[in-house]
Design a protein around this motif. Structure first.
Motif, PDB file in Angstrom:
ATOM      1  N   PRO A   1      45.173  62.303  35.865  1.00  0.00           N
ATOM      2  CA  PRO A   1      46.132  61.431  36.546  1.00  0.00           C
ATOM      3  C   PRO A   1      45.741  59.968  36.389  1.00  0.00           C
ATOM      4  CG  PRO A   1      45.549  63.296  37.934  1.00  0.00           C
ATOM      5  CD  PRO A   1      44.622  63.351  36.751  1.00  0.00           C
ATOM      6  N   GLY A   2      46.704  59.143  35.972  1.00  0.00           N
ATOM      7  CA  GLY A   2      46.411  57.727  35.744  1.00  0.00           C
ATOM      8  C   GLY A   2      45.880  57.436  34.359  1.00  0.00           C
ATOM      9  N   ALA A   3      46.087  58.335  33.404  1.00  0.00           N
ATOM     10  CA  ALA A   3      45.561  58.150  32.048  1.00  0.00           C
ATOM     11  C   ALA A   3      45.944  56.782  31.490  1.00  0.00           C
ATOM     12  CB  ALA A   3      46.077  59.248  31.128  1.00  0.00           C
ATOM     13  N   GLY A   4      44.969  56.095  30.909  1.00  0.00           N
ATOM     14  CA  GLY A   4      45.188  54.762  30.348  1.00  0.00           C
ATOM     15  C   GLY A   4      44.907  53.638  31.321  1.00  0.00           C
ATOM     16  N   ASN A   5      44.775  53.981  32.604  1.00  0.00           N
ATOM     17  CA  ASN A   5      44.445  52.968  33.601  1.00  0.00           C
ATOM     18  C   ASN A   5      42.932  52.717  33.607  1.00  0.00           C
ATOM     19  OD1 ASN A   5      47.134  52.992  34.223  1.00  0.00           O
ATOM     20  ND2 ASN A   5      46.907  54.116  36.151  1.00  0.00           N
ATOM     21  N   ILE A   6      42.517  51.724  34.371  1.00  0.00           N
ATOM     22  CA  ILE A   6      41.106  51.356  34.456  1.00  0.00           C
ATOM     23  C   ILE A   6      40.622  51.567  35.880  1.00  0.00           C
ATOM     24  CG2 ILE A   6      39.459  49.444  34.279  1.00  0.00           C
ATOM     25  CD1 ILE A   6      41.256  48.240  32.110  1.00  0.00           C
ATOM     26  N   LEU A   7      39.471  52.219  36.005  1.00  0.00           N
ATOM     27  CA  LEU A   7      38.830  52.460  37.290  1.00  0.00           C
ATOM     28  C   LEU A   7      37.550  51.630  37.346  1.00  0.00           C
ATOM     29  CD1 LEU A   7      39.503  54.519  39.635  1.00  0.00           C
ATOM     30  CD2 LEU A   7      37.723  55.973  38.666  1.00  0.00           C
ATOM     31  N   MET A   8      37.241  51.084  38.501  1.00  0.00           N
ATOM     32  CA  MET A   8      36.035  50.248  38.627  1.00  0.00           C
ATOM     33  C   MET A   8      35.517  50.280  40.053  1.00  0.00           C
ATOM     34  SD  MET A   8      38.112  46.662  38.502  1.00  0.00           S
ATOM     35  CE  MET A   8      39.361  47.476  37.516  1.00  0.00           C
ATOM     36  N   PHE A   9      34.234  49.940  40.210  1.00  0.00           N
ATOM     37  CA  PHE A   9      33.613  49.847  41.526  1.00  0.00           C
ATOM     38  C   PHE A   9      33.377  48.382  41.849  1.00  0.00           C
ATOM     39  CE2 PHE A   9      30.282  49.746  44.671  1.00  0.00           C
ATOM     40  CZ  PHE A   9      30.542  50.841  45.486  1.00  0.00           C
ATOM     41  N   ASN A  10      34.101  47.880  42.841  1.00  0.00           N
ATOM     42  CA  ASN A  10      33.919  46.516  43.316  1.00  0.00           C
ATOM     43  C   ASN A  10      32.848  46.529  44.396  1.00  0.00           C
ATOM     44  OD1 ASN A  10      34.305  43.795  44.087  1.00  0.00           O
ATOM     45  ND2 ASN A  10      35.826  44.403  45.619  1.00  0.00           N
ATOM     46  N   ASN A  11      31.676  45.978  44.080  1.00  0.00           N
ATOM     47  CA  ASN A  11      30.582  45.995  45.054  1.00  0.00           C
ATOM     48  C   ASN A  11      30.953  45.256  46.330  1.00  0.00           C
ATOM     49  OD1 ASN A  11      29.238  46.198  42.216  1.00  0.00           O
ATOM     50  ND2 ASN A  11      27.731  47.021  43.643  1.00  0.00           N
ATOM     51  N   GLY A  12      31.759  44.198  46.196  1.00  0.00           N
ATOM     52  CA  GLY A  12      32.209  43.495  47.393  1.00  0.00           C
ATOM     53  C   GLY A  12      31.144  42.674  48.069  1.00  0.00           C
ATOM     54  N   ASP A  13      30.214  42.141  47.286  1.00  0.00           N
ATOM     55  CA  ASP A  13      29.144  41.304  47.834  1.00  0.00           C
ATOM     56  C   ASP A  13      29.675  39.876  47.937  1.00  0.00           C
ATOM     57  OD1 ASP A  13      26.643  40.695  48.831  1.00  0.00           O
ATOM     58  OD2 ASP A  13      25.804  40.290  46.855  1.00  0.00           O
ATOM     59  N   ARG A  14      30.435  39.628  48.989  1.00  0.00           N
ATOM     60  CA  ARG A  14      31.118  38.348  49.164  1.00  0.00           C
ATOM     61  C   ARG A  14      30.183  37.290  49.735  1.00  0.00           C
ATOM     62  NH1 ARG A  14      34.137  42.719  49.887  1.00  0.00           N
ATOM     63  NH2 ARG A  14      36.285  42.771  49.099  1.00  0.00           N
ATOM     64  N   ASP A  15      30.656  36.064  49.761  1.00  0.00           N
ATOM     65  CA  ASP A  15      29.859  34.992  50.346  1.00  0.00           C
ATOM     66  C   ASP A  15      29.602  35.288  51.819  1.00  0.00           C
ATOM     67  OD1 ASP A  15      29.912  33.670  47.938  1.00  0.00           O
ATOM     68  OD2 ASP A  15      31.617  32.398  48.465  1.00  0.00           O
ATOM     69  N   GLY A  16      28.443  34.921  52.273  1.00  0.00           N
ATOM     70  CA  GLY A  16      28.090  35.173  53.668  1.00  0.00           C
ATOM     71  C   GLY A  16      27.421  36.528  53.840  1.00  0.00           C
ATOM     72  N   THR A  17      27.209  36.912  55.080  1.00  0.00           N
ATOM     73  CA  THR A  17      26.462  38.147  55.372  1.00  0.00           C
ATOM     74  C   THR A  17      27.233  39.129  56.234  1.00  0.00           C
ATOM     75  OG1 THR A  17      25.459  37.091  57.308  1.00  0.00           O
ATOM     76  CG2 THR A  17      24.247  36.940  55.222  1.00  0.00           C
ATOM     77  N   VAL A  18      28.456  38.818  56.628  1.00  0.00           N
ATOM     78  CA  VAL A  18      29.152  39.690  57.591  1.00  0.00           C
ATOM     79  C   VAL A  18      30.437  40.298  57.041  1.00  0.00           C
ATOM     80  CG1 VAL A  18      28.190  38.487  59.574  1.00  0.00           C
ATOM     81  CG2 VAL A  18      30.360  37.719  58.601  1.00  0.00           C
ATOM     82  N   ASN A  19      30.819  39.956  55.819  1.00  0.00           N
ATOM     83  CA  ASN A  19      32.113  40.429  55.320  1.00  0.00           C
ATOM     84  C   ASN A  19      31.984  41.251  54.051  1.00  0.00           C
ATOM     85  OD1 ASN A  19      31.313  38.309  53.732  1.00  0.00           O
ATOM     86  ND2 ASN A  19      33.324  37.323  53.622  1.00  0.00           N
ATOM     87  N   ASP A  20      30.841  41.879  53.829  1.00  0.00           N
ATOM     88  CA  ASP A  20      30.634  42.676  52.626  1.00  0.00           C
ATOM     89  C   ASP A  20      31.163  44.097  52.819  1.00  0.00           C
ATOM     90  OD1 ASP A  20      29.326  40.543  51.465  1.00  0.00           O
ATOM     91  OD2 ASP A  20      27.329  41.228  52.045  1.00  0.00           O
ATOM     92  N   TYR A  21      31.935  44.556  51.874  1.00  0.00           N
ATOM     93  CA  TYR A  21      32.338  45.958  51.812  1.00  0.00           C
ATOM     94  C   TYR A  21      32.763  46.262  50.388  1.00  0.00           C
ATOM     95  CZ  TYR A  21      37.261  44.447  51.886  1.00  0.00           C
ATOM     96  OH  TYR A  21      38.465  43.856  51.580  1.00  0.00           O
ATOM     97  N   SER A  22      32.620  47.519  50.008  1.00  0.00           N
ATOM     98  CA  SER A  22      32.909  47.924  48.632  1.00  0.00           C
ATOM     99  C   SER A  22      34.263  48.620  48.539  1.00  0.00           C
ATOM    100  CB  SER A  22      31.819  48.848  48.109  1.00  0.00           C
ATOM    101  OG  SER A  22      30.561  48.204  48.110  1.00  0.00           O
TER     102      SER A  22
END
Length: 488
Positions: A366-387
């Motif tokens: 399902p989704g053949a040809g699409n792109i899958l990726m893992f966004n680490n979500g290491d944003r600026d600051g220390t309280v708003n990180d999520y992946s």
């Protein structure tokens, strides 16, 4: 949709059909109707007993109009589900043989586990893995590992690729490590038996400054991609090569090489992006190959981007801006996640904050040809990180080329599918990843919490494993289909 008269007829028939189910299995009247866990390859087995029988028929009939007996996945128990039950009547097919591969970066083992978590095969490498061990269709294993004697030293350094036969014998031990280049992070087996490798390519401080790099005090190691062909136990040929060095731009000094307007050239990489630490710059960390389009996908942690290049070029064409099936030579065909890298950012079009594990979704999934990726979500600051795990649909025109407007960022403006929200998962700024499975589920690995788990398209966790004591970057799953191993 069935007519009004047909629906009335079905309602009248339901008690009769339920009575038939009880006649087929009188025990149902005593134990009641139960719902278990159906296998993905036997969805009509609602009771989870490996048989499609009167018990499953009773589930459908007693839950008509609700979601309880939904076999087809449309959210409602209806005539389609009844037809599915009758069409699949009898024993479920034998469960497929599936292996999930766990390659430790803090140990020498790659283990194949089954759905219960039991180790069914193990390979022992010379050192810790640098990323992922991959199973070829014949059951041989390709495992990148650390070459401690290499010239280069940086994150997830490798330099050594070991290949094991289907029976576990070491057949190739290849040092992809010279004074000019060294493999790191990921590799990717190709259908032709060759292997794609991410490598650091060494350039001197003076060369980097002449190319337009402004802030630098060390060597400069932009990434290259090699396609190697094993020729013997310890030997190989480099049959194709792409160098990031050949596709740079800078807008700081017109007297230096690569000068141009960055925003006018999304096909080139700004040499002044990010930091250079001990030579390490672009920090590419995953690679995948699409044999249908003959294209290569890779991710860059430093750039917070996924990028696509053409593999149909010759090595000579890959060093230029023309040639190959797309006519673009080795220029970037497509990039996504951080449009500020090519001067086209807005307040809302950045999605990636460190990225790992970019993969194509293969044909037949399902989704053949699409792109899958893992966004680490290491944003600026220390309280708003999520992946988050993102699936995107690349913008292609009628000829298959990636389209972009003159002043806009590459589409899409949002992922087609997302898993992960604030407070839900966070893998840290290190190697993590996701793979699509043959069942259409997504297998996600969080390195920092030693967890690999599987979610369906609705985001429900359906399998969960603690990789206690191990650091696992990503975990691909393979299934034996008609005598060959099939996986991401």
């Amino acid at each position: 949709m069935p007519s009004h008269h047909a629906m009335n007829a079905m309602r009248i028939a339901l008690p009769t059909l339920l009575a038939l189910a009880l006649a087929l299995d009188p025990a149902l009247a005593l134990v009641g109707v139960g719902v278990g866990v159906a296998r993905a390859d036997c969805p009509a087995d609602l009771s989870g007993d490996q048989q499609v029988d009167a018990g499953d028929l009773a589930v459908v009939l007693s839950s008509w109009g609700t979601a309880v007996g939904d076999v087809t996945g449309d959210g409602t128990t209806n005539a389609k589900d009844l037809a599915s039950i009758l069409g699949a009547w009898g024993a479920c097919p034998a469960a497929p043989i599936e292996w999930t591969l766990l390659t430790a970066t803090n140990g020498t083992a790659t283990n194949a586990i089954d759905s219960t978590g039991a180790i069914v095969r193990s390979w022992t490498g010379a050192a810790g893995g640098t990323s992922v061990g991959y199973l070829r269709s014949d059951g041989s294993l390709v495992r990148p590992t650390v070459h401690a004697a290499g010239t280069f030293s940086g994150p997830a350094r490798g330099g050594r690729i070991q290949i094991f036969s289907p029976t576990g014998t070491l057949t190739n031990d290849l040092l992809v490590s010279t004074s000019e280049f060294q493999q790191h992070h990921d590799v990717r087996p190709m259908p032709n038996g060759n292997i794609l490798c991410i490598v650091w390519e060494a350039h001197t401080l003076a060369e980097a400054q002449a190319a337009g790099r402004q802030t630098i005090t060390t060597e400069f190691w932009p990434d290259s991609i090699l396609e190697i062909q094993p020729t013997g136990t310890t030997t190989y040929n480099i049959v194709w090569r792409w160098n990031m060095w050949d596709h740079l731009i800078q807008d700081v000094n017109p007297a230096l090489a690569n000068y141009g307007v960055v925003a006018d050239h999304p096909e080139l990489i700004d040499i002044n992006l990010g930091l250079v630490s001990g030579g390490n710059w672009s920090h590419c960390n995953s690679i995948d190959y699409d044999p249908v389009r003959d294209e290569i996908l890779f991710s860059s942690r430093a750039f917070s981007e996924v990028l696509v290049i053409d593999h149909s070029t010759t090595t000579a064409e890959a060093a230029t801006h023309a040639g190959g099936a797309r006519g673009r030579g080795g220029d970037i065909l497509y990039r996504w996640g951080n449009p500020g890298n090519y001067g086209r950012s807005t307040a809302t079009n950045r999605f990636l904050y460190f990225v790992h594990g970019a993969t194509w979704i293969d044909e037949g999934m399902p989704g053949a040809g699409n792109i899958l990726m893992f966004n680490n979500g290491d944003r600026d600051g220390t309280v708003n990180d999520y992946s988050s795990v993102y699936e995107i649909v690349p913008p292609r025109d009628g000829k298959g080329n990636y389209s972009i407007a003159a002043t806009n960022a590459y589409a899409p403006s949002a992922p087609a599918w997302t898993y992960g929200a604030p407070g839900q998962i966070y893998g840290g700024p290190i190697q993590c990843g996701a793979f699509r499975t043959l069942d259409g589920t997504t297998l996600i690995t969080l390195n920092n919490t030693a967890r690999t788990f599987e979610v369906n398209s609705a985001g429900t966790v359906i399998w969960d494993r603690a990789n206690t004591g191990l650091t696992i970057a990503r975990a691909p799953r393979y299934r034996m289909v008609n005598g060959v191993w099939v996986g991401p």
